[in-house]
Structures are given as structure tokens and as C-alpha cells.
Design a protein around this motif. Structure first.
Motif, PDB file in Angstrom:
ATOM      1  N   GLY A 184     -16.774  75.538  59.746  1.00  0.00           N
ATOM      2  CA  GLY A 184     -16.025  74.955  58.644  1.00  0.00           C
ATOM      3  C   GLY A 184     -15.064  75.890  57.947  1.00  0.00           C
ATOM      4  O   GLY A 184     -14.538  75.547  56.888  1.00  0.00           O
ATOM      5  N   LYS A 235     -16.852  70.586  55.291  1.00  0.00           N
ATOM      6  CA  LYS A 235     -17.257  69.387  56.028  1.00  0.00           C
ATOM      7  C   LYS A 235     -16.061  68.759  56.732  1.00  0.00           C
ATOM      8  O   LYS A 235     -16.180  68.263  57.863  1.00  0.00           O
ATOM      9  CB  LYS A 235     -17.886  68.378  55.061  1.00  0.00           C
ATOM     10  CG  LYS A 235     -18.480  67.161  55.735  1.00  0.00           C
ATOM     11  CD  LYS A 235     -19.168  66.259  54.720  1.00  0.00           C
ATOM     12  CE  LYS A 235     -19.765  65.019  55.398  1.00  0.00           C
ATOM     13  NZ  LYS A 235     -20.430  64.139  54.403  1.00  0.00           N
ATOM     14  N   ARG A 236     -14.910  68.787  56.087  1.00  0.00           N
ATOM     15  CA  ARG A 236     -13.694  68.232  56.685  1.00  0.00           C
ATOM     16  C   ARG A 236     -13.294  69.026  57.926  1.00  0.00           C
ATOM     17  O   ARG A 236     -12.905  68.456  58.947  1.00  0.00           O
ATOM     18  CB  ARG A 236     -12.566  68.257  55.645  1.00  0.00           C
ATOM     19  CG  ARG A 236     -11.294  67.509  56.060  1.00  0.00           C
ATOM     20  CD  ARG A 236     -10.222  67.712  55.011  1.00  0.00           C
ATOM     21  NE  ARG A 236      -9.040  66.894  55.230  1.00  0.00           N
ATOM     22  CZ  ARG A 236      -8.769  65.754  54.625  1.00  0.00           C
ATOM     23  NH1 ARG A 236      -9.642  65.265  53.745  1.00  0.00           N
ATOM     24  NH2 ARG A 236      -7.653  65.093  54.871  1.00  0.00           N
ATOM     25  N   ASN A 283     -13.057  72.554  51.795  1.00  0.00           N
ATOM     26  CA  ASN A 283     -13.854  71.410  52.256  1.00  0.00           C
ATOM     27  C   ASN A 283     -14.350  71.689  53.673  1.00  0.00           C
ATOM     28  O   ASN A 283     -13.761  71.250  54.662  1.00  0.00           O
ATOM     29  CB  ASN A 283     -12.996  70.142  52.222  1.00  0.00           C
ATOM     30  CG  ASN A 283     -13.817  68.886  52.395  1.00  0.00           C
ATOM     31  OD1 ASN A 283     -14.917  68.928  52.938  1.00  0.00           O
ATOM     32  ND2 ASN A 283     -13.280  67.763  51.950  1.00  0.00           N
ATOM     33  N   ARG A 306     -15.329  70.912  59.800  1.00  0.00           N
ATOM     34  CA  ARG A 306     -16.319  70.687  60.867  1.00  0.00           C
ATOM     35  C   ARG A 306     -16.085  69.341  61.554  1.00  0.00           C
ATOM     36  O   ARG A 306     -16.390  69.184  62.739  1.00  0.00           O
ATOM     37  CB  ARG A 306     -17.740  70.749  60.300  1.00  0.00           C
ATOM     38  CG  ARG A 306     -18.190  72.145  59.908  1.00  0.00           C
ATOM     39  CD  ARG A 306     -19.694  72.200  59.721  1.00  0.00           C
ATOM     40  NE  ARG A 306     -20.138  71.365  58.610  1.00  0.00           N
ATOM     41  CZ  ARG A 306     -20.276  71.781  57.356  1.00  0.00           C
ATOM     42  NH1 ARG A 306     -20.015  73.060  57.060  1.00  0.00           N
ATOM     43  NH2 ARG A 306     -20.688  70.970  56.410  1.00  0.00           N
TER      44      ARG A 306
END
Length: 348
Positions: free
Chosen positions: A219, A333-334, A331, A336
Motif C-alpha cells: 500500500g 487500502k486504495r 490511503n 493495495r
């Protein structure tokens, strides 16, 4: 009294009506009385009683109507399997067909050529639907790409890099460059049917910036926006920043790039040789940008900038790019999620 026509009843309804007839019959009710009570015709009542007499309750369950599954098909199972394999493994042009994609027309022509069976477009579509094939937007792939090199990369080369990175406590970065312009408007705009919406062009000079970035499957995102030509000096400057960050976190950088000429130039090779303890560079198969997760970051950035009101100055273009890149970097998570694309999931 108007009689019910059992032929037009659903199978569940017909089954219930037959059970009703049999229950009345078992109570000793006569056939004509059952006809009067149920509203069914005499043949329907008599038939239900006869079925029960021959086979019991299981015999009165109505069989499925219509043709048996597979009845009337023009292709046999072996031919169907052959067509499915061909669609999955080959492109029409490889079979010397004048089609770029596997459309219903292409499949219809292939079946006629290979098996002498002529199907209609609709029947071809029914076969495709039955096989679980759906019309999809294809991935663009360079003609020069070598599929065997891609397979070697996914099956052997990248797993070897991943093992080394794990053993040496390193971190794999996927890098790429992209261009940003202030006239790139993307997306769609609603308007009345038949009235295409108009986008006002940006007045003045067309402004352009370059950006080099990397992403990791953990990430992390790094980037550098460049005003001017992207050359070996700018690349080395970015590599130096990656090394500094890697030293701070005590991680060696394993950087994967495409085959852009500047990546292979002598000054870059010399610099990498002097910093081998801190960074190593590996290269994707030629003409295979779809294998690089960082391409998803570039698409994310361009989509965001292109969907906003076009900026008129280079400073505002840089600010817009930097703002979205900071949002992406914050971010994880974005980032990943880029690796969840089926094409690059091998790197997740």
C-alpha cells in the motif's frame, strides 16, 4: 361449468390437482363426481387415477415438458468442447479469419468452416450463453508481445524476485512514468438523447508535466512530478529518493520497471552498479504494460484530474496532481486495491 385445461397449468399446480383427485378417489368418490368437484376434464381425472394405480404417489408427479436437454443441437459434445478451447486459446486472426475479436459472427463462421455446420447468429449466441461465455471488452495487448515471455515472467521470474526480496528483507516497488496534460478530459456527461454534450477547450498554451511513481503491494506509493523532459538525470534523482527512504526503513529496494530506453542507458546502469546493496532493478517482458500494477495508479490519477474543470496553468496542474497523489499515498487500502485487478493479482 367451464373445465380447466391441465395443459396450461404450471407443473406445480398440475401436481397439486392430481393429488387432490387421488385423495378424493381414495375416499370412494366416483370419477364423474370428482370431475364436478374439481372442475377438471374427465380425461385429466381418469388419467391421474390410472397413474396412481400403476405407480403410486410418485407416478402422478408430472414430467418436465418440452424437448429433452440437448435434443435438437447440431453440435455434439466433442465439437462443442473444441470450439470452447479454440475461443479461449486462439484469436481469430491466428486462424486466418478476418475478425479481430470472437464475435457471434466469427464463432458462427469458425463452426461452419471446421465442422460444416451452419448455425444462425441467434443459435450461435445460445451456444455461447450455454457455455458461460459473455461479451466483454478485451484487454489491449501489443502485437509484438511474446506470450511465452509473459508466462515465464509470471511463473518463474517474478516468484524468484519475490523470494529474494523476502529472504533479504527487501521491498518490491513497481515503477512507471506517465504524462499529465491540462486538456485531457475523461469520463461521460449526461445529456438528452441525440444531443452530444460539448466540453469547452482550455484556452492558451497546452501545459504538460511528467510523473514517475512506484507502488508496493503493502500500500505504499512514491512519486516525483517533473517539469520538462524525463531523462536519466531525473530518473537517478528519483532512484536516490527511493534509496534514502529504503535506508530509513532498513529495506533494500527491488524495483520493477518496463523497458523504456532511459531505464537501460549507461549512466543509469553505472549508478545502479554503485548502489547494488541498496537497490536492484528488474524489467518486465517487452510490450507488457498490463502486468504493471503502477499502471492502475496512473489511470486513477488521470481519471481524477480529467474529470475536474480543466486548469489553465502548469502550476495548477501540478497542484492538482500533487493533491491527488497525497490522497492516494495516505490511503493504503486504495493502493493495495490496484493489485486486486485479475491481471496483476499475481503480484499481490
Amino acid at each position: 361449468m367451464e373445465k380447466e385445461d391441465a395443459r396450461f397449468q404450471k407443473l406445480e399446480q398440475l401436481h397439486e390437482r392430481r393429488k387432490q383427485v387421488v385423495r378424493l378417489h381414495l375416499r370412494g368418490t366416483g370419477v364423474m363426481e370428482i370431475v364436478a368437484l374439481t372442475g377438471l376434464s374427465y380425461p385429466a381425472v381418469r388419467g391421474a387415477i390410472d397413474l396412481f394405480a400403476r405407480g403410486g404417489w410418485s407416478a402422478i408427479k408430472p414430467a418436465c415438458r418440452g424437448r429433452d436437454k440437448g435434443d435438437g443441437r447440431l453440435l455434439n459434445a466433442e465439437q462443442e468442447a473444441s470450439v470452447r478451447r479454440t475461443i479461449c486459446d486462439k484469436r481469430p486472426e491466428q486462424l486466418k479469419m478476418e475478425f479481430a475479436l470472437w464475435t457471434r459472427g466469427a464463432v458462427m463462421q469458425f463452426i461452419e468452416r471446421e465442422f460444416g455446420v451452419r448455425l444462425s447468429i441467434r443459435a450461435t449466441g445460445e451456444y455461447l450463453r450455454r457455455w458461460g461465455f459473455t461479451p466483454q471488452k478485451p484487454i489491449k495487448r501489443a502485437y509484438e508481445q511474446r506470450p511465452e515471455a509473459v508466462k515465464q515472467w509470471i511463473d518463474n521470474e517474478y516468484p524468484a524476485i519475490a523470494r529474494r526480496a523476502k529472504d533479504e528483507g527487501g521491498e518490491i516497488h513497481w515503477g512507471d512514468e506517465t504524462a499529465l496534460v491540462n486538456t485531457d478530459v475523461r469520463g461521460r456527461s449526461y445529456a438528452p438523447r441525440g444531443k452530444t454534450p460539448v466540453t469547452l477547450a482550455v484556452g492558451g498554451t497546452r501545459e504538460k508535466l511528467s510523473m514517475i511513481s512506484t507502488v508496493t503491494n503493502q500500500g505504499c506509493a512514491s512519486w516525483m512530478i517533473i517539469d520538462g523532459a524525463f531523462n536519466h538525470e531525473r530518473l537517478i534523482e528519483f532512484l536516490q529518493a527511493l534509496v534514502r527512504d529504503g535506508r530509513r526503513r532498513r529495506k533494500k529496494v527491488f524495483l520493477i520497471l518496463d523497458n523504456l530506453g532511459v531505464h537501460h542507458c549507461k549512466p543509469v546502469k553505472a549508478w545502479l552498479a554503485d548502489h547494488r546493496r541498496d537497490i536492484e532493478v528488474f524489467f518486465l517482458p517487452s510490450y507488457s504494460p498490463e502486468l504493471n500494477p503502477d499502471e492502475r495508479l496512473n489511470a486513477d490519477l488521470k481519471q481524477t484530474i480529467g474529470s475536474k474543470v480543466p486548469v489553465r496553468t502548469k502550476a495548477k496542474l501540478r497542484a492538482a496532481a500533487d493533491e491527488h497523489m497525497q490522497f492516494i499515498a495516505a490511503n493504503r487500502k486504495r493502493v493495495r486495491a490496484y493489485f486486486q485487478d485479475p491481471i496483476v493479482k499475481y503480484a499481490a
